[in-house]
Design a protein around this motif. Structure first.
Motif, PDB file in Angstrom:
ATOM      1  N   ASP A   1      89.170  25.170  75.130  1.00 11.38           N
ATOM      2  CA  ASP A   1      90.248  24.831  76.057  1.00 11.38           C
ATOM      3  C   ASP A   1      90.628  26.063  76.880  1.00 11.38           C
ATOM      4  OD1 ASP A   1      90.364  22.247  75.101  1.00 11.38           O
ATOM      5  OD2 ASP A   1      91.939  22.692  73.638  1.00 11.38           O
TER       6      ASP A   1
ATOM      7  N   TRP B   1     101.994  21.097  83.778  1.00  7.63           N
ATOM      8  CA  TRP B   1     101.395  19.794  83.480  1.00  7.63           C
ATOM      9  C   TRP B   1     100.099  19.914  82.679  1.00  7.63           C
ATOM     10  CZ3 TRP B   1      96.479  18.538  85.165  1.00  7.63           C
ATOM     11  CH2 TRP B   1      95.917  19.397  86.127  1.00  7.63           C
ATOM     12  N   LYS B   2      99.478  21.093  82.748  1.00  6.75           N
ATOM     13  CA  LYS B   2      98.212  21.292  82.040  1.00  6.75           C
ATOM     14  C   LYS B   2      98.414  21.510  80.544  1.00  6.75           C
ATOM     15  CE  LYS B   2      95.696  23.495  85.874  1.00  6.75           C
ATOM     16  NZ  LYS B   2      94.937  24.711  86.262  1.00  6.75           N
TER      17      LYS B   2
ATOM     18  N   ARG C   1     100.303  28.669  81.494  1.00  8.62           N
ATOM     19  CA  ARG C   1     100.636  27.258  81.686  1.00  8.62           C
ATOM     20  C   ARG C   1     102.114  26.982  81.383  1.00  8.62           C
ATOM     21  NH1 ARG C   1      95.445  23.881  79.170  1.00  8.62           N
ATOM     22  NH2 ARG C   1      93.910  24.619  80.733  1.00  8.62           N
TER      23      ARG C   1
ATOM     24  N   SER D   1      99.539  21.052  76.668  1.00  8.97           N
ATOM     25  CA  SER D   1      99.781  20.022  75.657  1.00  8.97           C
ATOM     26  C   SER D   1      99.937  20.711  74.309  1.00  8.97           C
ATOM     27  CB  SER D   1      98.602  19.042  75.600  1.00  8.97           C
ATOM     28  OG  SER D   1      98.691  18.236  74.434  1.00  8.97           O
ATOM     29  N   PRO D   2     100.868  20.241  73.484  1.00  9.36           N
ATOM     30  CA  PRO D   2     100.999  20.820  72.142  1.00  9.36           C
ATOM     31  C   PRO D   2      99.687  20.773  71.358  1.00  9.36           C
ATOM     32  CG  PRO D   2     102.872  19.425  72.631  1.00  9.36           C
ATOM     33  CD  PRO D   2     101.882  19.209  73.748  1.00  9.36           C
ATOM     34  N   ASP D   3      98.833  19.821  71.705  1.00  8.97           N
ATOM     35  CA  ASP D   3      97.540  19.736  71.028  1.00  8.97           C
ATOM     36  C   ASP D   3      96.691  20.979  71.282  1.00  8.97           C
ATOM     37  OD1 ASP D   3      98.121  17.270  69.969  1.00  8.97           O
ATOM     38  OD2 ASP D   3      97.120  16.141  71.554  1.00  8.97           O
ATOM     39  N   ASP D   4      96.944  21.661  72.412  1.00  4.45           N
ATOM     40  CA  ASP D   4      96.213  22.894  72.697  1.00  4.45           C
ATOM     41  C   ASP D   4      96.416  23.917  71.578  1.00  4.45           C
ATOM     42  OD1 ASP D   4      95.406  21.797  75.108  1.00  4.45           O
ATOM     43  OD2 ASP D   4      97.010  22.760  76.258  1.00  4.45           O
TER      44      ASP D   4
END
Length: 292
Positions: A67, A206-207, A198, A209-212
């Motif tokens: 990522d 907007w790019k 980010r 995400s906590p999943d990152d």
């Protein structure tokens, strides 16, 4: 500016990702690099036009990376001068219900390029031996006979998948598809900086995400499985190229140079000649047009 040689990035022997650089100094300013990128991608676009007319080869370019490694922007900058009719970009995310009704390679097979065209896979069939390996619960969604729980996944499951991918790519090459695979090699520290950007820059929020952050915790596992996949599937005709990705401009130039150098090896790609009948009647056709 330092010369870029595709063979310096090609994987032709077993490698360790820890030993590969994530940054390279081309001895050039960013402006010089961008100017060179524009020049080379223009030449690559012209080559694609000839390939489109020749219609015997297709090109599959696969881009993988952690990522924030810059896949999206690299694809945009490398292929921006292509005639839209000659390039198709495919992004592979979580398989949908229709895709899960087929085997794991099906959705990639149906997205392959026609002869004369480039296909760009933003993530690719390798996700099935990377993300699915880090998160083996994803395999359960594939409804494979005999696999009802993670514990049912055989020990040789991933080795077999890598072998299947080799066969898949060999089949493509045998039928006229040029296969080029790129791993954008990012350092963990540079990823941290890009994730922070980010969060800090509103236009990039907007790019994020906590999943990152959850995936970042799996960094070592991803590095291990990328290394294994690259070593198992980088063949003479289906090569992997490891591209230092800490500097985006440099990575883009390296990729476009590699693609062009690899394409130049195909000396038989040339514009088709007119038939003898048409050549003999060219003056007649010109006269017809001039008189009307």
């Amino acid at each position: 500016m330092e010369k870029i040689n595709a063979d310096d990035y090609r994987i032709s022997a077993k490698i360790s990702l820890k030993d590969r650089p994530t940054k390279v100094d081309l001895q050039a300013t960013e402006a010089q690099i961008e100017k060179k990128l524009a020049k080379v991608r223009g030449k690559l676009s012209a080559m694609q036009d000839v390939m489109y007319a020749y219609k015997k080869y297709a090109v599959l370019t696969c881009f993988q990376g952690m990522d924030t490694s810059g896949k999206d922007s690299l694809i945009r900058e490398v292929f921006r001068d292509f005639n839209p009719r000659g390039v198709v970009v495919q992004t592979f995310k979580t398989p949908n219900s229709a895709e899960l009704e087929h085997d794991y390679l099906w959705r990639h097979y149906v997205a392959l390029p026609e002869r004369g065209k480039f296909a760009v896979f933003n993530r690719s069939h390798y996700e099935n031996v990377l993300i699915s390996r880090v998160h083996p619960e994803y395999v359960l969604h594939e409804n494979i006979p005999g696999i009802e729980a993670i514990e049912d996944i055989p020990k040789n499951f991933w080795k077999k998948r890598l072998e299947e991918i080799n066969h898949f790519e060999e089949h493509l090459v045998n039928n006229g598809t040029i296969v080029l695979k790129f791993f954008l090699h990012l350092s963990k520290e540079e990823q941290r900086e890009r994730l922070l950007r980010r969060l800090e820059e509103e236009k990039h929020n907007w790019k994020f995400s906590p999943d990152d952050l959850k995936e970042r915790e799996c960094w070592e596992a991803y590095q291990e499985f990328y290394e294994e996949a690259i070593n198992a599937t980088s063949g003479q005709e289906t090569p992997w190229f490891i591209v230092p990705a800490d500097d985006k401009a440099t990575a883009r130039l390296i990729v476009v140079k590699i693609i062009r150098q690899e394409m130049k090896k195909y000396h038989d790609i040339k514009e088709p000649e007119l038939s003898e009948e048409i050549q003999e009647r060219i003056r007649f056709y010109k006269k017809q047009l001039e008189e009307k």
